[in-house]
Design a protein around this motif. Structure first.
Motif, PDB file in Angstrom:
ATOM      1  N   PRO A 257       0.629  -1.178  -0.039  1.00 52.53           N
ATOM      2  CA  PRO A 257       0.009   0.095   0.084  1.00 52.53           C
ATOM      3  C   PRO A 257       0.812   1.148   0.070  1.00 52.53           C
ATOM      4  N   HIS A 258       0.320   2.250  -0.628  1.00 50.21           N
ATOM      5  CA  HIS A 258       0.954   3.600  -0.558  1.00 50.21           C
ATOM      6  C   HIS A 258       0.397   4.252   0.746  1.00 50.21           C
ATOM      7  N   LEU A 259       1.110   4.322   1.862  1.00 47.16           N
ATOM      8  CA  LEU A 259       1.033   4.955   3.047  1.00 47.16           C
ATOM      9  C   LEU A 259       1.906   6.079   3.374  1.00 47.16           C
ATOM     10  N   TRP A 260       2.144   6.738   2.353  1.00 47.49           N
ATOM     11  CA  TRP A 260       3.063   7.773   2.568  1.00 47.49           C
ATOM     12  C   TRP A 260       2.756   8.868   3.397  1.00 47.49           C
ATOM     13  N   MET A 261       3.656   9.614   4.345  1.00 51.04           N
ATOM     14  CA  MET A 261       3.324  10.477   5.097  1.00 51.04           C
ATOM     15  C   MET A 261       3.277  11.846   4.360  1.00 51.04           C
ATOM     16  N   PRO A 262       2.330  12.669   4.117  1.00 50.19           N
ATOM     17  CA  PRO A 262       2.420  13.936   3.175  1.00 50.19           C
ATOM     18  C   PRO A 262       3.541  14.745   3.841  1.00 50.19           C
ATOM     19  N   ALA A 263       4.463  15.340   3.010  1.00 50.11           N
ATOM     20  CA  ALA A 263       5.376  16.007   3.529  1.00 50.11           C
ATOM     21  C   ALA A 263       5.764  16.870   2.498  1.00 50.11           C
ATOM     22  N   PHE A 264       5.989  18.273   2.804  1.00 49.93           N
ATOM     23  CA  PHE A 264       6.174  19.362   1.871  1.00 49.93           C
ATOM     24  C   PHE A 264       7.250  20.301   2.400  1.00 49.93           C
ATOM     25  N   TRP A 265       8.144  20.941   1.550  1.00 49.24           N
ATOM     26  CA  TRP A 265       8.805  22.041   1.969  1.00 49.24           C
ATOM     27  C   TRP A 265       8.649  23.189   0.966  1.00 49.24           C
ATOM     28  N   SER A 266       9.169  24.348   1.422  1.00 48.99           N
ATOM     29  CA  SER A 266       9.202  25.565   0.612  1.00 48.99           C
ATOM     30  C   SER A 266      10.090  26.527   1.107  1.00 48.99           C
ATOM     31  N   SER A 267      10.814  27.263   0.240  1.00 46.19           N
ATOM     32  CA  SER A 267      11.939  28.118   0.787  1.00 46.19           C
ATOM     33  C   SER A 267      11.283  29.512   0.342  1.00 46.19           C
ATOM     34  N   GLN A 268      11.156  30.455   1.114  1.00 49.53           N
ATOM     35  CA  GLN A 268      10.973  31.988   0.534  1.00 49.53           C
ATOM     36  C   GLN A 268      11.320  32.979   1.679  1.00 49.53           C
ATOM     37  N   PHE A 269      11.927  33.886   1.113  1.00 52.52           N
ATOM     38  CA  PHE A 269      12.355  34.998   2.150  1.00 52.52           C
ATOM     39  C   PHE A 269      13.139  34.526   2.863  1.00 52.52           C
ATOM     40  N   GLY A 270      14.306  33.449   2.694  1.00 49.62           N
ATOM     41  CA  GLY A 270      15.075  33.043   3.416  1.00 49.62           C
ATOM     42  C   GLY A 270      14.652  32.033   4.809  1.00 49.62           C
ATOM     43  N   VAL A 271      13.402  31.707   4.535  1.00 47.13           N
ATOM     44  CA  VAL A 271      12.923  31.021   5.681  1.00 47.13           C
ATOM     45  C   VAL A 271      12.618  29.546   5.031  1.00 47.13           C
ATOM     46  N   ASN A 272      12.882  28.636   5.818  1.00 48.25           N
ATOM     47  CA  ASN A 272      12.689  27.388   5.493  1.00 48.25           C
ATOM     48  C   ASN A 272      11.342  26.729   5.980  1.00 48.25           C
ATOM     49  N   ILE A 273      10.316  26.504   5.126  1.00 47.41           N
ATOM     50  CA  ILE A 273       8.854  26.277   5.550  1.00 47.41           C
ATOM     51  C   ILE A 273       8.702  24.665   5.389  1.00 47.41           C
ATOM     52  N   LYS A 274       8.586  23.774   6.462  1.00 42.13           N
ATOM     53  CA  LYS A 274       8.026  22.493   6.256  1.00 42.13           C
ATOM     54  C   LYS A 274       6.949  21.983   6.736  1.00 42.13           C
ATOM     55  N   SER A 275       6.300  21.150   6.172  1.00 44.87           N
ATOM     56  CA  SER A 275       4.959  20.454   6.996  1.00 44.87           C
ATOM     57  C   SER A 275       4.909  19.104   6.540  1.00 44.87           C
TER      58      SER A 275
ATOM     59  N   GLY B   8       1.917  15.818   7.407  1.00 44.89           N
ATOM     60  CA  GLY B   8       0.630  15.454   7.844  1.00 44.89           C
ATOM     61  C   GLY B   8      -0.172  16.445   6.907  1.00 44.89           C
ATOM     62  N   VAL B   9      -1.474  16.393   7.190  1.00 46.11           N
ATOM     63  CA  VAL B   9      -2.408  17.415   6.504  1.00 46.11           C
ATOM     64  C   VAL B   9      -3.081  18.298   7.368  1.00 46.11           C
ATOM     65  N   PRO B  10      -2.322  19.515   7.335  1.00 43.75           N
ATOM     66  CA  PRO B  10      -2.593  20.839   8.107  1.00 43.75           C
ATOM     67  C   PRO B  10      -4.086  21.121   7.865  1.00 43.75           C
ATOM     68  N   ALA B  11      -4.390  20.972   6.648  1.00 44.13           N
ATOM     69  CA  ALA B  11      -5.709  21.743   6.267  1.00 44.13           C
ATOM     70  C   ALA B  11      -7.073  20.848   6.962  1.00 44.13           C
ATOM     71  N   MET B  12      -6.609  19.538   7.668  1.00 39.72           N
ATOM     72  CA  MET B  12      -7.508  18.928   8.325  1.00 39.72           C
ATOM     73  C   MET B  12      -7.623  19.609   9.513  1.00 39.72           C
ATOM     74  N   GLY B  13      -6.909  20.214  10.197  1.00 36.79           N
ATOM     75  CA  GLY B  13      -6.436  20.798  11.429  1.00 36.79           C
ATOM     76  C   GLY B  13      -7.815  21.742  12.058  1.00 36.79           C
ATOM     77  N   GLU B  14      -8.366  21.722  12.984  1.00 38.29           N
ATOM     78  CA  GLU B  14      -9.154  22.688  13.233  1.00 38.29           C
ATOM     79  C   GLU B  14      -8.584  23.683  14.411  1.00 38.29           C
ATOM     80  N   GLU B  15      -7.559  23.124  14.910  1.00 39.85           N
ATOM     81  CA  GLU B  15      -6.768  24.259  15.958  1.00 39.85           C
ATOM     82  C   GLU B  15      -5.413  23.792  15.605  1.00 39.85           C
ATOM     83  N   ILE B  16      -4.542  24.863  16.342  1.00 40.20           N
ATOM     84  CA  ILE B  16      -2.997  24.914  15.963  1.00 40.20           C
ATOM     85  C   ILE B  16      -2.611  25.133  17.332  1.00 40.20           C
ATOM     86  N   MET B  17      -1.355  24.640  17.872  1.00 41.48           N
ATOM     87  CA  MET B  17      -0.867  25.261  19.031  1.00 41.48           C
ATOM     88  C   MET B  17       0.733  25.330  18.727  1.00 41.48           C
TER      89      MET B  17
END
Ligand SMILES: Cc1cc2nc3c(=O)[nH]c(=O)nc-3n(C[C@H](O)[C@H](O)[C@H](O)COP(=O)(O)OP(=O)(O)OC[C@H]3O[C@@H](n4cnc5c(N)ncnc54)[C@H](O)[C@@H]3O)c2cc1C
Ligand code: SF4
Lengths: 70, 464
Positions: free
Chosen positions: B337-355, B357-366
């Motif tokens: 099965p394809h059970l890959w954990m979603p993972a992503f990166w972006s680089s902008q304004f010198g900041v490394n942004i990574k995630s 899982g599925v943030p869009a499913m989140g109701e809350e953040i801490m």
């Protein structure tokens, strides 16, 4: 030589940028920016960067002369 | 022929066709050979170029650190394939097992992999989209054109849509010293992918780097001059911005048009497949000889309520291609099965942004580590009492840990102690995702429902 870095794996340790600064540079604190196409004169530096990357994130084609993918 | 025997024959002398010769297509071809496939392998790609990497196009290339023409992907092993580049697949006959090409030829297959990805959503008003100076960024050719225009020092670059790609383009333009305006319908950049709390941080990031960021507005029209060059953009708040370059960054459209009438479960949301990458037909019945991988696929994931996820993620294309390739040449019990954990990166304004899982499913953040104000933090998203995703700004070393938390279904709010926990991170807050029916921009995760057979799909048989 062609190369690609799996930036999901990369943790910005910057070993590559230290060992092959013409190919890999840090953009800000932990963002890696690299040139995916490098000339043969970079071979040794790139080989060292590949070996030093603690998470094995750098994949290169043409590092060994014998490599003849296609 | 019994299953085992058939697959043995297939591995020895079968015919495999891959449509889409980019990241997923190439890695699948390599994985097929690595898995012992000795039959004939054909890759069909409508772009005239051999497979190249796209993420550098909005980063290293626009920053002038790489050539737009030279981001070709390294070949990791021999594929011994027939490459049909520069010719599009125009149709599929699932009964006769043939792919039709734009040049009239038909290519027969025993197993087919569809990896046709997505294309940039164009500016909807066609006459305005044709204006000189209006660009999208998805392909190498797009990057060559945009790169050339940026090198000519335009007075201003106007970016429509502040998703990941739009933000990266704005960032690169600022690094080049160009004036940039970004227009975004939501209240901040990246809101569709990461929610409003993170969007506010991204908005500060844009503004501190000198971007003229306009949020909560839409672009109502692009204006050209007498010679057909773009001159200005008109916004819904009545303002007009003079510009000579416009980059349309409004997300992507799945390349499934060529499958119309084929009977496959393919539509605007992609091609539905099971966890083994086998495509569903339009009735929701799984096929056994048509497989899907990469940006064009939508696939159920047990960690995320078995929702069908569309992942416009580099890592997903690689992982899914490998699973699809393995399953194409393996009998039932050996499939994975394809059970890959979603993972992503972006680089902008010198900041490394990574995630992960599925943030869009989140109701809350801490914010469990670091602080939003310092733009160095980890944010954890909660969904129905468990950890569902995490995002980091310049703090990526911790993401493996949070990935394990997601896999384990760890409880949310996060009670355990974390390194560098600040008072502001003690309580969860609403993650601030907009209405999910609004389109999001940029490579991200789309929850595309539970049902493999889209009820609204109308099946019109193709004439063969
Ligand atoms: C500018 C940019 C920046 C990105 N940055 C990131 C990032 O930072 N992090 C990240 O995780 N992801 C990023 N991505 C996303 C990543 O590049 C994609 O997830 C990846 O390319 C998907 O690969 P794929 O092979 O599935 O699809 P694609 O790369 O879209 O390839 C599909 C191929 O199929 C071809 N095709 C389509 N229809 C047909 C047809 N009918 N016949 C023949 N060929 C056809 C297409 O032309 C294309 O060549 C970025 C994408 C872009 C464009
Ligand atoms: S050495 Fe590896 S982990 Fe470190 S920055 Fe380079 S690629 Fe990333």
């Amino acid at each position: 030589m062609r190369l690609v870095v799996d930036l999901n794996k990369c943790q910005g340790y910057a070993q590559c940028a230290f060992l092959a600064p013409d190919v890999f540079t840090m953009h800000g604190e932990e963002s890696l920016v690299y040139n995916p196409r490098v000339g043969p004169e970079q071979r040794e530096q790139v080989a060292r960067a590949v070996a030093a990357c603690p998470v094995g994130a750098i994949a290169v084609e043409g590092l060994r002369e014998a490599s003849d993918a296609g | 022929m019994p299953d085992e025997e058939y697959h043995e024959w297939l591995r020895r002398e079968g015919r495999i066709v891959i449509v889409g010769a980019s990241l997923a297509g190439l890695r699948a071809a390599e994985a097929l050979r690595a898995g012992g496939f000795a039959g004939s392998l054909t890759l069909i790609g409508d772009e005239p170029h051999e497979p190249y990497d796209r993420p550098p196009l909005s980063k290293a290339v626009l920053l002038g650190k790489a050539s737009p023409e030279h981001t070709e992907l390294p070949r990791l092993r021999r594929t011994d394939a027939t490459w049909r580049l520069g010719v599009a697949a125009t149709g599929l006959d699932m009964t006769a097992k043939r792919v039709r090409l734009a040049d009239g030829e038909e290519v027969p297959y025993d197993r087919l992999l569809i990896a046709t990805g997505v294309r940039a959503r164009p500016w909807p008003k066609e006459d305005e989209a044709q204006l000189d100076g209006v660009f999208v960024l998805r392909t190498r050719d797009d990057a060559v054109r945009l790169h050339r225009r940026l090198a000519a020092s335009p007075r201003r670059v106007f970016v429509i849509g502040a998703g990941f790609t739009g933000s990266e383009i704005a960032s690169a333009c600022r690094a080049r010293g160009l004036a940039v305006t970004v227009a975004e319908r939501a209240d901040g950049p990246l809101v569709g992918a990461l929610g409003g709390v993170i969007g506010a941080v991204a908005a500060d990031l844009h503004r501190d780097n000198g971007v003229d960021l306009r949020t909560g507005v839409t672009v109502t029209g692009l204006e050209g001059d007498a010679t057909g060059r773009v001159r200005a953009a008109h916004l819904s708040d009545g303002s007009v911005v003079d510009t000579d370059v416009v980059v349309v960054s409004l997300g992507a459209i799945r390349n499934t048009d060529w499958l119309k009438g084929s009977g496959l479960g393919a539509g605007p949301r992609g091609i539905a497949c099971d966890a083994g990458c086998r495509a569903f037909d339009f009735r929701g019945i799984v096929t056994d000889d048509v497989f899907v991988a990469g940006d064009v696929a939508r696939c159920p994931h047990p960690l995320f309520g078995y929702q069908f996820l569309s992942l416009e993620h580099w890592g997903n294309a690689v992982a899914q291609a490998e699973v699809a390739a393995h399953n194409m040449i393996s009998a039932g019990a050996d499939r994975r099965p394809h059970l890959w954990m979603p993972a992503f990166w972006s680089s902008q304004f010198g900041v490394n942004i990574k995630s992960v899982g599925v943030p869009a499913m989140g109701e809350e953040i801490m914010i469990t580590q670091g602080s939003l104000a310092e733009r160095r933090f980890v944010g954890v998203y909660g969904h129905q009492g468990r950890v569902i995703a995490a995002v980091s700004f310049d703090n990526s070393r911790w993401l493996d840990f949070y990935q394990q938390q997601i896999e384990r279904g760890a409880p949310f709010p996060v009670e355990y102690r974390t390194v560098d926990r600040r008072p502001e991170g003690r309580a969860p807050m609403p993650a601030g995702f907009p209405d999910p029916s609004l389109p999001t921009h940029g490579p991200t995760v789309t929850l595309s429902g539970y049902s493999p057979a889209d009820r609204q799909l109308v099946f019109t048989p193709a004439r063969h």
